[in-house]
Design a protein around this motif. Structure first.
Motif, PDB file in Angstrom:
ATOM      1  N   VAL A 152       0.842  -1.201   0.000  1.00 13.18           N
ATOM      2  CA  VAL A 152       0.000   0.000   0.000  1.00 13.18           C
ATOM      3  C   VAL A 152       0.877   1.251   0.000  1.00 13.18           C
ATOM      4  CG1 VAL A 152      -1.647   1.344   1.359  1.00 13.18           C
ATOM      5  CG2 VAL A 152      -1.990  -1.124   1.059  1.00 13.18           C
ATOM      6  N   ALA A 153       1.954   1.230   0.786  1.00 10.68           N
ATOM      7  CA  ALA A 153       2.891   2.359   0.782  1.00 10.68           C
ATOM      8  C   ALA A 153       3.584   2.489  -0.567  1.00 10.68           C
ATOM      9  CB  ALA A 153       3.919   2.182   1.902  1.00 10.68           C
ATOM     10  N   GLY A 154       3.906   1.341  -1.179  1.00 11.86           N
ATOM     11  CA  GLY A 154       4.532   1.372  -2.501  1.00 11.86           C
ATOM     12  C   GLY A 154       3.621   1.958  -3.556  1.00 11.86           C
ATOM     13  N   LEU A 155       2.311   1.744  -3.426  1.00 10.47           N
ATOM     14  CA  LEU A 155       1.362   2.333  -4.373  1.00 10.47           C
ATOM     15  C   LEU A 155       1.368   3.857  -4.285  1.00 10.47           C
ATOM     16  CD1 LEU A 155      -1.676  -0.120  -4.065  1.00 10.47           C
ATOM     17  CD2 LEU A 155      -0.261   0.277  -6.099  1.00 10.47           C
ATOM     18  N   GLN A 156       1.546   4.390  -3.105  1.00  5.82           N
ATOM     19  CA  GLN A 156       1.637   5.844  -2.967  1.00  5.82           C
ATOM     20  C   GLN A 156       2.903   6.373  -3.644  1.00  5.82           C
ATOM     21  OE1 GLN A 156      -0.704   8.010  -1.754  1.00  5.82           O
ATOM     22  NE2 GLN A 156      -1.969   6.154  -1.756  1.00  5.82           N
ATOM     23  N   VAL A 157       3.955   5.594  -3.593  1.00  9.27           N
ATOM     24  CA  VAL A 157       5.182   5.970  -4.303  1.00  9.27           C
ATOM     25  C   VAL A 157       4.942   5.941  -5.806  1.00  9.27           C
ATOM     26  CG1 VAL A 157       7.586   5.308  -4.749  1.00  9.27           C
ATOM     27  CG2 VAL A 157       6.661   5.195  -2.422  1.00  9.27           C
ATOM     28  N   LEU A 158       4.201   4.944  -6.278  1.00  8.53           N
ATOM     29  CA  LEU A 158       3.870   4.872  -7.702  1.00  8.53           C
ATOM     30  C   LEU A 158       3.069   6.093  -8.130  1.00  8.53           C
ATOM     31  CD1 LEU A 158       3.701   3.365 -10.409  1.00  8.53           C
ATOM     32  CD2 LEU A 158       1.648   2.207  -9.533  1.00  8.53           C
ATOM     33  N   LYS A 159       2.172   6.534  -7.292  1.00 10.04           N
ATOM     34  CA  LYS A 159       1.346   7.700  -7.601  1.00 10.04           C
ATOM     35  C   LYS A 159       2.196   8.923  -7.913  1.00 10.04           C
ATOM     36  CE  LYS A 159      -2.193  10.592  -5.375  1.00 10.04           C
ATOM     37  NZ  LYS A 159      -2.974  10.761  -4.123  1.00 10.04           N
ATOM     38  N   ALA A 160       3.317   9.050  -7.217  1.00  8.72           N
ATOM     39  CA  ALA A 160       4.196  10.205  -7.416  1.00  8.72           C
ATOM     40  C   ALA A 160       5.347   9.921  -8.374  1.00  8.72           C
ATOM     41  CB  ALA A 160       4.755  10.661  -6.066  1.00  8.72           C
ATOM     42  N   ALA A 161       5.389   8.719  -8.936  1.00 11.58           N
ATOM     43  CA  ALA A 161       6.557   8.289  -9.713  1.00 11.58           C
ATOM     44  C   ALA A 161       6.723   8.929 -11.084  1.00 11.58           C
ATOM     45  CB  ALA A 161       6.546   6.765  -9.865  1.00 11.58           C
ATOM     46  N   PRO A 162       5.654   9.331 -11.805  1.00 15.36           N
ATOM     47  CA  PRO A 162       5.840   9.789 -13.189  1.00 15.36           C
ATOM     48  C   PRO A 162       6.921  10.835 -13.385  1.00 15.36           C
ATOM     49  CG  PRO A 162       3.513   9.484 -12.778  1.00 15.36           C
ATOM     50  CD  PRO A 162       4.216   9.259 -11.458  1.00 15.36           C
ATOM     51  N   SER A 163       7.041  11.789 -12.483  1.00 15.02           N
ATOM     52  CA  SER A 163       8.046  12.837 -12.677  1.00 15.02           C
ATOM     53  C   SER A 163       9.461  12.295 -12.539  1.00 15.02           C
ATOM     54  CB  SER A 163       7.823  13.976 -11.676  1.00 15.02           C
ATOM     55  OG  SER A 163       7.920  13.494 -10.342  1.00 15.02           O
ATOM     56  N   SER A 164       9.648  11.237 -11.758  1.00 12.74           N
ATOM     57  CA  SER A 164      10.993  10.697 -11.568  1.00 12.74           C
ATOM     58  C   SER A 164      11.383   9.689 -12.641  1.00 12.74           C
ATOM     59  CB  SER A 164      11.120  10.051 -10.177  1.00 12.74           C
ATOM     60  OG  SER A 164      10.257   8.932 -10.059  1.00 12.74           O
ATOM     61  N   ILE A 165      10.406   8.984 -13.215  1.00 15.87           N
ATOM     62  CA  ILE A 165      10.719   7.987 -14.246  1.00 15.87           C
ATOM     63  C   ILE A 165      10.417   8.509 -15.651  1.00 15.87           C
ATOM     64  CG2 ILE A 165      10.343   6.068 -12.657  1.00 15.87           C
ATOM     65  CD1 ILE A 165       7.608   5.645 -13.976  1.00 15.87           C
ATOM     66  N   ASN A 166       9.910   9.753 -15.739  1.00 14.52           N
ATOM     67  CA  ASN A 166       9.595  10.375 -17.027  1.00 14.52           C
ATOM     68  C   ASN A 166       8.603   9.548 -17.845  1.00 14.52           C
ATOM     69  OD1 ASN A 166      11.450  12.597 -16.669  1.00 14.52           O
ATOM     70  ND2 ASN A 166      13.096  11.124 -17.014  1.00 14.52           N
TER      71      ASN A 166
END
Length: 427
Positions: free
Chosen positions: A120-134
């Motif tokens: 569940v915590a990892g999903l929150q990281v995914l939510k914010a991931a687009p800017s870091s993984i382009n």
């Protein structure tokens, strides 16, 4: 600022034409799960309570630099599952993984609780991931941890998905309890999201030793199938993906009875409850879905009854158009409002829909600028409103044949006989 010449020429360029919109890619996949034996440096295992311990890692599914270091757990299986579905002419899938730590505790149940908390915590990281993984993954899976439930409670990972999916404009395929029909339907009843598609059967595949047959989640294989369907449709996410082969299976976790003509069999009952299935083809069997192989059947998400967005491919298509229109609109924001610029903006949206109609992505569209929705006060405040009517193409699910006797054929036969006999009598 240069001074205008007193005697000379002045050249100015205007951008009041409709803007061209490039295609958007909705086939990128993200997995958030555990993976036993994965490289801790390349794929650190994140834990709940420490967001910095997670790392979103994006790579090509054909890149052995990454795939060889995923270990033997759920993430490794998920990437292999996607690769098994790759379409002819395609080389690999664009995948992002977020590895989560396996839980700790005194027993299996306690370990599962902490593992799911990490996911569940990892999903929150995914939510914010687009800017870091382009990139923005639009197909999401949490293999291995969506089927377990405590009593009648919803699965905590599945419960956490809708917020993340809405933020990413993504969908998820989740495994639900595959032990029997009622368990799968009970699990589906805890889900209420038009972005989640449950599947009620697991996959039987060869383990990494190439000899042992093990059970693994089906969801990553469906996500790979969706990516394949996108590729075969020019990269566009408008195509349904039901009635297609799932590759790489030795079998399914259980055989589900299915008949194209009989709504009472288990497979049809699961589909009626919006639980997708994978069934085996059968040679020369009336009502079978195919002559062989393992075929995925599923069209619906877990939206509420009567929801206009029940078919999940339509949700994906609407998301794609939303993103395209956002990208077009941002090129006009910040300009002064004028008739020419407003017309250029609206025509950009209109021409985009025209192209989708020509490509059979949608059935039709209507674009209207209504004066009563654009009052002088709204326009003075810098607000313009355009009304769009868009009808996404539905999937062909039921073929109905109305068959009757055709009396005219007998009348024609009598006339033909009479004509022949009369003609021979003359001879």
């Amino acid at each position: 600022m240069a001074t205008a010449p007193v005697f000379g020429t002045i050249d100015q360029r205007f951008s009041d034409e409709p803007v061209a919109l490039g295609p958007v890619d909705f086939s990128k996949i993200a997995f958030v799960s555990t993976s036993t034996g994965a490289d801790d440096t390349l794929f650190p295992a994140g834990t709940a309570g420490d967001a910095s311990s997670f790392k979103a890692v994006r790579f090509s599914s054909s890149d052995v630099t990454f795939t060889s270091k995923l270990g033997t757990g759920y993430l490794a299986d998920a990437v292999a599952a996607v690769n098994a579905q790759i379409a002819p002419g395609s080389q690999a899938a664009d995948i992002t993984v977020i590895r989560c730590a396996e839980g700790t505790g005194g027993d299996t149940a306690a370990k599962l609780v902490t593992t799911q908390a990490n996911i569940v915590a990892g999903l929150q990281v995914l939510k914010a991931a687009p800017s870091s993984i382009n990139a923005t993954p639009r197909l999401v899976g949490c293999p291995g941890y969506t089927a377990q439930r405590t009593g009648t409670d919803a699965n905590p990972v599945v419960a956490a998905l809708p917020e993340v999916l809405s933020a990413l404009l993504a969908i998820a395929v989740v495994d639900v309890d595959d032990s029997n029909r009622d368990a799968a339907i009970d699990a589906r009843e805890t889900i209420g999201s038009d972005r989640i598609m449950p599947v009620g059967v697991a996959a039987r595949v060869f383990d990494t030793d190439g000899a042992t047959v093990i059970t693994r989640p089906m969801a990553p294989r469906i996500l790979g199938l969706i990516s394949r369907a996108d590729f075969q449709n020019g990269g566009k996410p408008f195509e349904p993906f039901a009635n297609r082969q799932i590759h790489g299976l030795v079998g399914a976790s259980r055989d589900i009875a299915f008949d194209l003509r009989d709504g009472s069999v288990e497979g049809q009952q699961l589909l009626a409850a919006e639980v997708s299935i994978v069934v085996r083809g059968e040679v020369d069997v009336d009502g079978a879905i195919a002559d062989g192989g393992f075929v995925f059947i599923g069209t619906d998400n877990c939206a509420t009854d009567g929801d206009a967005w029940q078919q999940i491919h339509q949700v994906r298509g609407a998301d794609a158009i939303d993103v395209e229109h956002q990208r077009a609109t941002r090129q006009f924001l910040g300009r002064k409002i004028s008739a020419s610029d407003a017309e250029a903006w609206i025509n950009s949206l209109k021409f985009n829909l025209r192209d989708h109609k020509a490509g059979n992505d949608i059935l039709g569209y209507k674009v209207e600028f209504k004066p009563d929705e654009n009052s002088p006060e709204q326009v003075r405040a810098g607000r313009l409103t355009v009304d769009l009517g868009i009808e996404e193409a539905p999937v062909f699910r039921v073929a109905k044949r109305n068959v009757r006797r055709y009396r005219q054929a007998v009348t024609d036969l009598v006339a033909d006989i009479a004509a022949r006999i009369n003609a021979s009598a003359i001879l």
